[in-house]
Design an enzyme around this catalytic site. Sequence first.
Site, PDB file in Angstrom:
ATOM      1  CB  CYS A 293      -1.065  10.752  20.277  1.00 14.95           C
ATOM      2  SG  CYS A 293      -2.854  10.571  20.468  1.00 14.95           S
TER       3      CYS A 293
ATOM      4  CG  HIS B   7      22.310  31.946  26.236  1.00  8.75           C
ATOM      5  ND1 HIS B   7      22.687  30.793  26.882  1.00  8.75           N
ATOM      6  CD2 HIS B   7      21.486  31.567  25.213  1.00  8.75           C
ATOM      7  CE1 HIS B   7      22.112  29.757  26.287  1.00  8.75           C
ATOM      8  NE2 HIS B   7      21.394  30.196  25.271  1.00  8.75           N
TER       9      HIS B   7
ATOM     10  CG  HIS C  81      -1.711  -1.235   1.404  1.00 11.36           C
ATOM     11  ND1 HIS C  81      -1.573  -2.051   2.507  1.00 11.36           N
ATOM     12  CD2 HIS C  81      -2.626  -1.838   0.587  1.00 11.36           C
ATOM     13  CE1 HIS C  81      -2.389  -3.083   2.387  1.00 11.36           C
ATOM     14  NE2 HIS C  81      -3.033  -2.983   1.225  1.00 11.36           N
TER      15      HIS C  81
ATOM     16  CB  CYS D 152      -0.849  10.803   8.189  1.00 10.63           C
ATOM     17  SG  CYS D 152      -1.699  10.182   6.718  1.00 10.63           S
TER      18      CYS D 152
ATOM     19  CB  CYS E  91      25.363  28.463  26.483  1.00  5.91           C
ATOM     20  SG  CYS E  91      25.972  29.931  27.344  1.00  5.91           S
TER      21      CYS E  91
END
Length: 487
Positions: A49, A437, A5, A41, A133
Site C-alpha cells: 500500500c 445470468h 536507477h 515493486c 448482464c
Amino acid sequence: MECPHLSSNISGAFDSSRFPNGTPSSWCCNVCRSNKSPWICLTCLMVHCGRYVNGHAKKHFEENQVLCVSQRKGEKHEKEKIHHSVCMDCSSYSVFCYRCDEFVVNDTKLGQVQKLREHLQSATGLRNLGNTCFMNAILQSLSNIEQFSCYFKELPAVALRSGKTAGRRMYHTRSQGDNSVSLVEEFRKTLCSLWQGNQTAFSPDSLFYAIWKIMPSFRGYQQQDAHEFMRYLLDHLHRELQYSRNGASHPVSPQDGVRLSSTDGKCCTNGTASVVTSIFGGILQNEVNCLICGTESRKFDPFLDLSLDIPSQFRQKRNKDQEPVPTCTLRDCLHSFTDLEELDDTELYYCHKCKKRQKSTKKFWIQKLPKVLCLHLKRFHWTAFLRNKVDTYVEFPLKGLDMRGYLLEPEKSLPGSCLYDLVAVVVHHGSGVGSGHYTAYGSHEGHWYHFNDSTVTLTNEDTVRKAKAYILFYVERTGQVPSDTSL
C-alpha cells in the site's frame, strides 16, 4: 525526472503468473491486505500500500536498503545492489523512485516500464444496471473483436448540432430529447472506456438509455435474450452508420462491403454496406427441390450470424444404467445446419411448376464466409407453455475451425483460407431465457479473460473449453496458428 536507477531496479522479465488475480487497482497489500492505493515493486513484483494508507511500499524499500548496507560491509568490491526502490501505482500506472524521491518519466532501453504498463492495463468491467448482464456480455465480446471495436474507437466524437449548441461538442444525458440520441456515439464511448485499466468498472447507463430510446423492446429491467439483443444492436448500428445519423459519413470501401444481388454473388443488409456487414456479413445459398417434379429453387440470403440447432440425439437425458450420450461437437451442429432436410407438412414449398404446395427438400450452403463468424447455439425452445433450455455441452475448438467443407464451391478457396480462431464466448447460466445470468469469455493479446459484469478475471484455455457456449465469435485467421486437431 530522469531516473538513473531504473535498469538496476527492474527485473528482466515479468512473469504474469506472479501477479495477483483481479484488476491491478483492486490488488491488496501483502502486509495489511488493504486494497487502497496499491503499488507494485518493479524488482520483486510484490504489492504494498502507498504512503497515505499504511506506507508498506516505502517500508519495503527501507527494509531492503538496510539489508543491502549490511551486505556491503563484508564485501568491499561488490557491485551495486538492487534496492527495490522503483514501484508503479496500480491505478494510474505512474512510476516512483524512492531513492530519487520523485516520479519517473523515462524508461529503460528495452522499454520495460511501458511493457509492464501495457500488461497491467487490463480489461474494465461493466456495471449491472438491473438484469443487464445480457447487454454486458455482448458488449465485452464485441470489444474483443479488434477490427470491429477499433473502427468505432477511432471515430471522432459526435458534435450534435441544434440551436444554441451548434458547433459545440455535446454529450448525451437523460434530460435530452430523442434527437440527441446516437447509438453509434454511445457505443463508441463505451468501447473507449474498456481496456484502459484506469477503473475497475464502467457504468454503461448512457448507452442503455440510448437503447431504451431506439429499441423499445429492451426497455425495463427484466432479463433479455443476449442473442436477440446482439441482433438488434448490430442492426441499428448498421442503419445509423448507413444514413450517417451520427453526424458524419464513415464510408466502407466497396471491396469490404456486402451488397444484395443474386446475380453477382454479393449481398448486403438493407442497402449499402457498413462496418457491421463488412465484418459480420456472409451469404447463404438456400436450395429447395420439389420432390414431385424435381424443380430446383435457389435463393441467396445475407446473414450476420448462423443459428445452429443442437441435434436431438445429444439432448436426451440418460439414467445411470444407460450408456452415456456421445459428446456433441460444434461440427455436429454445423453438419445438422447444412445437411439435406425434408420439409414437414407445416413447411410445404410452393412449386411454381406444379402450381401448388408440394413436399420438398432444403439444403443450405455458405457462398461467402464473413471476416468474423458468429455462431449461435439454439439453447432455448418453446413448448406448449414454457421456453425450455437445452443444457447439452457442445465441444468447440479454440483454434483452427475449418469452414471449407460447408462452402458452396470449396475448390475455389485456397488451402488454409477458411480457418477461424475463437475470440469470444457468451455463456448463459441458469434454466430459462427469462432468468439466469450471462457472462462472457474474451481473448485479448494472448490472454483469456472472464467477464462477469463488473468483475474481470484472468482465466485459461481449459476453462474456456469447458464452458457451455451460447454464442461463439470466431475471427478469420490471417497468419499461421496451430489448429485444434481434436475437432
